[in-house]
Enzyme design. Structure first.
Site, short mmCIF file in Angstrom:
data_model
loop_
_atom_site.label_atom_id
_atom_site.label_comp_id
_atom_site.label_asym_id
_atom_site.label_seq_id
_atom_site.Cartn_x
_atom_site.Cartn_y
_atom_site.Cartn_z
N LEU A 498 2.03 5.64 -8.10
CA LEU A 498 0.73 5.67 -7.46
C LEU A 498 0.84 5.72 -5.94
O LEU A 498 -0.02 6.27 -5.26
CB LEU A 498 -0.09 4.43 -7.85
CG LEU A 498 -0.51 4.31 -9.32
CD1 LEU A 498 -1.17 2.97 -9.56
CD2 LEU A 498 -1.44 5.44 -9.71
N GLY A 499 1.87 5.09 -5.39
CA GLY A 499 2.03 5.06 -3.95
C GLY A 499 3.28 4.31 -3.56
O GLY A 499 3.98 3.73 -4.40
N GLY A 502 6.26 0.04 2.81
CA GLY A 502 7.45 -0.64 3.28
C GLY A 502 7.99 -1.63 2.26
O GLY A 502 9.17 -1.97 2.26
N PHE A 503 7.12 -2.10 1.35
CA PHE A 503 7.52 -3.08 0.34
C PHE A 503 8.25 -2.45 -0.83
O PHE A 503 8.99 -3.11 -1.55
CB PHE A 503 6.27 -3.80 -0.20
CG PHE A 503 5.25 -2.84 -0.73
CD1 PHE A 503 5.34 -2.31 -2.00
CD2 PHE A 503 4.19 -2.43 0.07
CE1 PHE A 503 4.40 -1.42 -2.47
CE2 PHE A 503 3.25 -1.53 -0.40
CZ PHE A 503 3.36 -1.02 -1.68
N ASP A 619 -3.18 -8.01 7.83
CA ASP A 619 -2.75 -6.62 7.65
C ASP A 619 -3.85 -5.79 7.00
O ASP A 619 -3.62 -5.04 6.05
CB ASP A 619 -1.48 -6.58 6.79
CG ASP A 619 -0.73 -5.24 6.95
OD1 ASP A 619 -0.97 -4.55 7.95
OD2 ASP A 619 0.07 -4.90 6.07
#
Length: 816
Positions: A498-499, A502-503, A619
């Site tokens: 899905l995406g 940075g994690f 964030d």
């Protein structure tokens, strides 16, 4: 001849008075159909009007800005059929409306020994009053004889001893103001509530008044606090009144039986509906019958709670739920004919509109409510609200509704066998102990081997996870195995991707029961480690709100760390707003974008003010806002969030985390963050939603302006519509869009104390606060370039990519 002229001039004096901005009728004035008087603040008028589709004439109070919008009508049930109506004062001082045949159609009808010398005034709050001219005391007022509108400072009332009520009767239909079958009013017995009745039968109720809000109205939890007041006098009469606001607002009961809140939109010269009472089937009184639970998110909407079953299965399956539900097992208390009820227990039902017919007992301790209910065999449910105290029920539960993230917890009494029995409780205790022991043993063995090869890194991680799990009550959060999630995502196949960030990566998954999930798999190379992972678990496991993404569970096996969320079919706001193919832009019209802005604000309001914890997200950006199937936004990614104590307003950190372009100046430069840091990010987000452009990718080569600077420049030049996304049809919403840009600029002010709180922002958006302060130029209005950098040098530890060419880096910034 001169005498005739003088007589003629004198005869015009009363008429000349009406040509002035007068607000008062006196005995020397004959008020005719073509005349009006206007209140001192030019808000309300008194005059004659005709409803739509009729030529009948009525004496009414209406708005100066909208003469078709009445707030009170004198002759509701006796209309004039022509323009011959006149208003005069009778000999006994009453105000009288007559027709051309001198028939009385309406009168103030004040009886008793009142003075004959009276005057009538239209006040600036919409109240039309009859007063003693000498003492100025009011002897009659329209507020005591309401039409279909409930105005600020007006009162509805209920006397708990006599049953006398002051109610709001709706029009018969849109062309006939005669009172119809719908009535709205206050029911004050036990716990005060607002009702709508249809021919005397309840149709809708607001839920109990808790001293601040009507607890059965979800929209009142935020941000519409403190809009009403309720008090009582020594005679047993309870009064409720709306607060006076800085803009035109009214609460009306329309001819179809729905209460509407409307606010005047001065830019578009129309009334905007901001809230309605009956929004779905669950809002209709007793839709699901006795003991039936209504949840608009379920299909079907009605269900029987644990321990109950439909009274009539055939009717229930056909969609007729009026017969409701009945207990499967009689309460132990009833069977044994005692009051101890030791074998009974309570099922906790969270976030409810509590049932009707509550009995109240003042107490600040929830345990007191439980003890009192358990000791009373006739008590079948209880609830506690910190403002109301204990509420209990001894009759079948009616008009019971489930909400999402707001409401009162209801404790329903059940026979013990309907709850977890002894053997089940033993299994609940034994199984986790055995599994936990085996898991700990396995972790210890793995850790021993790992320490031989890699040192103590993994063991330390396991200990941190264990310690933090205890803080987060992770035992309440379902744990998924790696195998289950691997199978759900087809071994994390790229077709399920899905995406990414940075994690790591987010995958779409399908569980065996058909439930669709989103799996956030942290990469071992990610800057987000155990600390951020556990932070997200700790924070979001304690939160529940319609505008926050829901955490379903987690997985920790070896070095794998995964979070399982509810699936959001429309993905992230980032993907929709900045789609280069503009495929989503037709869907994201201005109404949808405005709704998204307001809903994100409500999510932030919950984090900052309304949740049990005070959370600073740190964030907030479009990629961290997900959209459900109805394009409703939900804030996600709490890995960087911080929990504040009750007395904390700000904090400092030596490690600045977040995304450049959304960070407030004091946070990016000094590591200092607070609620106002999130407000800054929200302001940037608002500008991106309005413009359809990404702040970190926007660059105006000619003027060297950032997106923030562009918004500031165009707002200063009163040319805001050039800032708006070209795909939006903005002609009908110009005022609202300009206002949102203005609010966004207030959010991105340089200093935190110059930014409004999220609560104030929501009041600005909803026009509860109508007048806005003037913003100052944002600190990041211009793009950085080499001339800005000068001779500054920094240690290059974490470079930040940026559209402009420059050599600036920030030592402590962990960009994502």
């Amino acid at each position: 001849m001169n005498k005739n002229i003088i007589s003629f001039v004198l005869s015009l004096v009363p008429l000349l008075c009406l040509c002035l901005d007068t607000d008062t009728l006196t005995s020397n004035i004959t008020f005719r159909d073509s005349d009006t008087i206007i209140s001192g603040g030019h808000v309300f008028k008194l005059g004659f009007f005709s409803p739509v589709n009729t030529t009948n004439r009525y004496l009414a109070v209406f708005y100066n800005v909208s003469e078709k919008t009445t707030v009170w009508i004198a002759n509701r049930d006796r209309p004039l059929n022509d323009s011959s109506g006149t208003v005069t004062f009778s000999r006994n001082g009453n105000l009288v409306l007559t027709n051309g045949r001198n028939e009385t159609l309406w009168s103030t009808n004040v009886t008793g020994t009142y003075p004959r010398n009276t005057s009538a005034q239209i006040q600036n709050n919409g109240n039309f009053v009859l007063s003693d001219t000498s003492t100025r005391s009011i002897i009659w007022e329209s507020f005591s004889h309401p039409s279909d509108v409930f105005l600020p400072t007006m009162r509805i009332s209920d006397n708990i001893y006599t049953g006398h009520k002051m109610v709001i009767p709706a029009w018969k239909n849109e062309s006939d103001p005669e009172p119809g079958s719908w009535i709205g009013g206050l029911e004050a017995l036990n716990v005060p509530q607002i009702f709508i009745w249809n021919n005397g039968r309840p149709y809708w109720r607001s839920g109990p008044w808790n001293g601040m809000i009507l607890s059965g109205v979800p929209d009142m939890y935020s941000p519409y606090l403190a809009l009403f007041s309720l008090w009582n006098d020594t005679t047993g009469t309870f009064y409720m009144t709306p607060h006076e606001l800085r803009f035109l607002t009214r609460y009306s009961l329309n001819s179809t039986g729905n209460i509407e809140t409307t606010m005047w939109n001065n830019q578009q010269r129309k009334w905007d509906v901001t809230w309605v009472a009956v929004q779905n089937e669950c809002d209709v009184y007793q839709t699901c019958g006795p003991f039936g639970s209504c949840n608009i998110r379920d299909s079907p909407i009605c269900s029987c709670t644990r321990g109950f079953e439909p009274v009539n299965n055939e009717e229930w399956e056909s969609g007729n739920w009026t017969s409701g539900c009945a207990r499967r097992r009689q309460l132990s208390c009833e069977q044994s004919n005692n009051t101890s009820g030791n074998r009974d227990g309570f099922l906790r039902l969270r976030f409810t509109k509590v049932p009707d017919f509550a009995e109240r007992f003042p107490s600040s301790q929830p345990d007191v409510c439980r003890t009192r209910c358990m000791s009373n065999c006739s008590c079948i449910a209880y609830a506690h609200d910190s403002y109301i105290g204990c509420m209990s029920w001894s009759e079948p539960l009616v008009d019971f509704q489930m909400f999402n993230g707001v409401g009162i917890d209801l404790f329903l009494r059940l026979e013990a066998s309907e709850l977890d029995n002894h053997s089940d409780r033993m299994l609940v205790i034994i199984i986790p102990v055995v599994v936990g022991f085996a898991a700990i043993s396995f972790v210890m063995i793995i850790a021993w081997f790992w320490n031989k090869r890699k040192g103590k890194r993994f063991a330390k991680s396991a200990i941190v996870f264990k310690d933090e799990s205890e803080k987060a009550n992770v035992e309440e959060l379902p744990l998924f195995s790696f195998e289950i999630l691997s199978n759900a995502t087809n071994q994390f196949h790229e077709n399920h991707l899905l995406g990414r960030g940075g994690f790591g990566f987010v995958y779409k998954g399908y569980l065996e029961n058909g439930k669709v999930i989103a799996v956030k798999r942290l990469s071992t190379a990610s800057g987000q480690g155990t600390e951020e992972f556990m932070n997200e678990v700790v924070v979001i496991s304690k939160l529940q709100h319609r505008n926050l993404v829901r955490l379903i569970g987690c997985c920790v096996e070896g070095e794998e760390k995964m979070l399982i969320y509810e699936y959001m079919p429309n993905k992230s706001l980032d993907g929709c707003l900045f789609d280069p193919n503009h495929l989503s832009h037709k869907i994201l019209d201005w109404k949808k974008r405005f709704s998204i802005i307001e809903s994100i604000g409500r999510g932030l309001m919950y984090l900052h003010k309304d949740s049990i914890l005070k959370i600073i997200h740190r964030d907030l950006k479009p990629s961290n806002v997900l959209l459900d199937e109805d394009w409703n936004p939900k804030i996600s990614d709490f890995g960087m969030a911080r929990i504040f104590g009750g007395n904390e307003d700000f904090d400092n950190t030596s490690r600045v985390v977040g995304t450049y372009g959304y960070m407030a100046p004091e946070y990016a430069m000094e590591g200092r963050f607070s609620e106002k840091s999130d407000v800054y990010s929200f302001g940037v987000l608002m500008l991106e939603i309005i413009s359809g452009k990404k702040n970190t990718h926007y660059y105006n080569q000619e003027l060297s302006l950032s997106l923030l600077g562009c918004a500031w420049k165009l707002w200063n030049e009163e040319n805001c519509l050039n800032f708006v996304d070209q795909t939006i049809e903005s002609s009908n919403f110009e005022g609202e869009i300009v206002r949102c840009i203005h609010i966004a600029l207030l959010c991105i002010q340089e200093f935190p104390n110059e930014r409004p709180s999220i609560q104030t922002i929501l009041s600005m958006i909803s026009r509860e606060i109508i007048n806005l302060q003037m913003p100052k130029q944002p600190v990041f209005a211009e793009k950085w370039n080499r001339s800005h950098v000068g001779t500054i040098t920094t240690q290059r530890s974490s470079p930040v990519g940026y559209p402009c060419s420059n050599d600036l880096t920030i030592t402590v910034l962990d960009g994502r």
